[in-house]
Design a protein around this motif. Structure first.
Motif, PDB file in Angstrom:
ATOM      1  N   ALA A 164       0.928  -1.166  -0.061  1.00 43.60           N
ATOM      2  CA  ALA A 164       0.185  -0.052   0.131  1.00 43.60           C
ATOM      3  C   ALA A 164       1.052   1.238  -0.035  1.00 43.60           C
ATOM      4  O   ALA A 164       2.052   1.207   0.453  1.00 43.60           O
ATOM      5  N   LEU A 167      -0.851   6.061   2.957  1.00 50.43           N
ATOM      6  CA  LEU A 167      -2.200   5.683   3.313  1.00 50.43           C
ATOM      7  C   LEU A 167      -2.745   5.947   4.411  1.00 50.43           C
ATOM      8  O   LEU A 167      -3.953   6.384   4.525  1.00 50.43           O
ATOM      9  N   ILE A 209      -3.852   9.479   4.419  1.00 51.76           N
ATOM     10  CA  ILE A 209      -5.118   9.864   3.605  1.00 51.76           C
ATOM     11  C   ILE A 209      -6.257   9.178   4.206  1.00 51.76           C
ATOM     12  O   ILE A 209      -7.458   9.971   4.390  1.00 51.76           O
ATOM     13  N   VAL A 210      -6.287   8.148   4.729  1.00 59.00           N
ATOM     14  CA  VAL A 210      -7.327   7.502   5.563  1.00 59.00           C
ATOM     15  C   VAL A 210      -8.007   8.383   6.661  1.00 59.00           C
ATOM     16  O   VAL A 210      -9.061   8.553   6.911  1.00 59.00           O
ATOM     17  N   LYS A 237      -9.693  11.496   5.724  1.00 62.65           N
ATOM     18  CA  LYS A 237     -10.939  11.045   5.062  1.00 62.65           C
ATOM     19  C   LYS A 237     -11.854  10.870   6.360  1.00 62.65           C
ATOM     20  O   LYS A 237     -12.996  11.403   6.391  1.00 62.65           O
ATOM     21  N   ILE A 238     -11.352  10.177   7.453  1.00 54.85           N
ATOM     22  CA  ILE A 238     -12.208   9.818   8.638  1.00 54.85           C
ATOM     23  C   ILE A 238     -12.561  11.368   9.202  1.00 54.85           C
ATOM     24  O   ILE A 238     -13.656  11.172   9.646  1.00 54.85           O
ATOM     25  N   SER A 263     -14.990  12.940   7.506  1.00 51.02           N
ATOM     26  CA  SER A 263     -16.440  12.380   7.568  1.00 51.02           C
ATOM     27  C   SER A 263     -16.916  12.938   9.102  1.00 51.02           C
ATOM     28  O   SER A 263     -18.138  13.025   8.963  1.00 51.02           O
ATOM     29  N   ILE A 264     -15.986  12.658  10.050  1.00 48.15           N
ATOM     30  CA  ILE A 264     -16.663  13.341  11.229  1.00 48.15           C
ATOM     31  C   ILE A 264     -16.820  14.609  11.292  1.00 48.15           C
ATOM     32  O   ILE A 264     -18.088  14.835  11.969  1.00 48.15           O
ATOM     33  N   LYS A 273     -20.412  15.081   9.781  1.00 52.59           N
ATOM     34  CA  LYS A 273     -21.489  14.264  10.683  1.00 52.59           C
ATOM     35  C   LYS A 273     -21.782  15.493  11.730  1.00 52.59           C
ATOM     36  O   LYS A 273     -22.983  15.390  12.371  1.00 52.59           O
ATOM     37  N   PHE A 320     -18.465   9.455   1.373  1.00 49.88           N
ATOM     38  CA  PHE A 320     -17.526   8.979   1.891  1.00 49.88           C
ATOM     39  C   PHE A 320     -17.715   7.520   2.443  1.00 49.88           C
ATOM     40  O   PHE A 320     -16.589   6.823   2.428  1.00 49.88           O
ATOM     41  N   GLY A 321     -18.743   7.033   2.305  1.00 54.05           N
ATOM     42  CA  GLY A 321     -18.948   5.796   2.840  1.00 54.05           C
ATOM     43  C   GLY A 321     -18.855   4.886   1.821  1.00 54.05           C
ATOM     44  O   GLY A 321     -18.371   3.491   1.940  1.00 54.05           O
ATOM     45  N   HIS A 322     -18.821   5.139   0.289  1.00 55.61           N
ATOM     46  CA  HIS A 322     -18.788   4.278  -0.592  1.00 55.61           C
ATOM     47  C   HIS A 322     -17.371   4.438  -1.370  1.00 55.61           C
ATOM     48  O   HIS A 322     -16.585   5.121  -1.281  1.00 55.61           O
TER      49      HIS A 322
END
Lengths: 150, 176
Positions: free
Chosen positions: B57, B61, B64-65, B68-69, B72-73, B76, B174-176
């Motif tokens: 990977a 990574l 980046i993840v 994204k998280i 997303s938070i 929300k 974000f979920g897909h």
């Protein structure tokens, strides 16, 4: 599975995010790794579907035949040795067959866990593994590669 | 002359054969060189696959993840300020109207309001509000203003729905 590095990275990131957002739904009935693999697999399928590739063809029943010989001449001419040839041929296997090989040989997953990840029966998982090996063996024999082994 | 079946070869390399089956395999490959070739090829496949390379990977990574998280938070946790604004405006409007109508109580009734028990005061208050509302709604201007407010309310509601839809779509992306 996605045959594209960028798609694979995108799918992996989304899989991590999905897992994070779905942690509450993990009920510890299966191993965490199996649960995460399943999320990754389903995410990859979603990416594939969104790319409008021939997913139905790729994900067809294991009863469907696949023919590696159509790629044989090209890959044989491009390969320097048996190992390279073998790895390239794995890439030409149908998605589910290649996944079983990868999960079994690289990730050292048990056939039972693989069947949970792919959502198929244990017997079918075993059949897929055996068929993939048998097909690869026939190709190796065709090129007398088995002599390199022992 | 007996041949090695696929099941025998797969069972052999997976160590799933019992002793009699192993003896059978050994007998066949001893007697038949072609079958030995088959088994060698099968073993080669097995050993070759064990050497499969893992695609690493990308090194960034994790970063980046995590980004994204975090995004997303934050999406929300984002408050629907527009919704709160619209509701607050209409809430203040309704409260102001009630207070204004209460202040329209006639003076003789206001005097008696101070001298009566609490229950009577409350009853009188709401009675006055009701009668004042009747008075007010008899006016055509008030009806026009009411209609305008209703129109604004509907527009506000549509904006609110559109905003909510955008938030849901963002979350799904974000979920897909």
């Amino acid at each position: 599975m996605l045959k594209n590095e960028m798609d694979a990275e995108e799918a992996l990131q989304d899989a991590f995010l999905k897992a994070y957002n779905s942690l509450n739904s993990f009920r510890q009935e299966a191993k965490f790794s199996t649960w995460f693999y399943k999320i990754t697999y389903n995410t990859a399928l979603t990416v594939l579907a969104s790319k409008k590739r021939k997913i139905e063809k790729e994900m067809s029943s294991i009863e469907d035949h696949f023919d590696l010989s159509e790629h044989d001449s090209k890959i044989y001419s491009e390969s320097n040795n048996a190992n390279e040839y073998l790895l390239k041929m794995v890439d030409k296997l149908p998605i589910r067959h290649a996944l079983v090989i990868i999960l079994f040989y690289i990730d050292n997953m048990s056939l039972n866990d693989i069947s949970l990840v792919l959502g198929i029966s244990l017997v079918n998982t075993k059949v897929i593994l055996h068929r993939s090996r048998n097909s690869l063996r026939e190709l190796l024999l065709k090129h007398n590669y088995q002599e390199e082994l022992i | 002359m007996k041949k090695l079946t696929n099941d025998l070869m797969n069972g052999y390399i997976d160590n799933e054969l019992n002793q009699s089956e192993i003896d059978l395999v050994n007998k066949i490959i001893t007697e038949n060189p072609d079958q030995l070739k088959q088994l060698k090829a099968h073993q080669f496949v097995d050993q070759g696959l064990k050497k499969l390379d893992v695609d690493k990977a990308p090194s960034n990574l994790t970063q980046i993840v995590m980004e994204k998280i975090s995004n997303s938070i934050s999406v929300k946790n984002q408050k629907p300020y527009f919704l709160y604004g619209v509701l607050s405006v209409f809430g203040i409007g309704i409260l102001s109207s009630i207070i204004y109508l209460a202040l329209l109580i006639p003076s003789d009734k206001t005097e008696s309001l101070h001298s009566r028990p609490l229950f009577d005061k409350v009853s009188l208050f709401f009675g006055n509000v009701s009668s004042s509302m009747n008075m007010v709604f008899e006016s055509s201007n008030v009806i026009t203003i009411g209609l305008a407010l209703t129109f604004v309310l509907i527009i506000g509601f549509l904006f609110m729905l559109s905003y909510q839809k955008q938030v849901v779509e963002k979350l799904n992306s974000f979920g897909h």
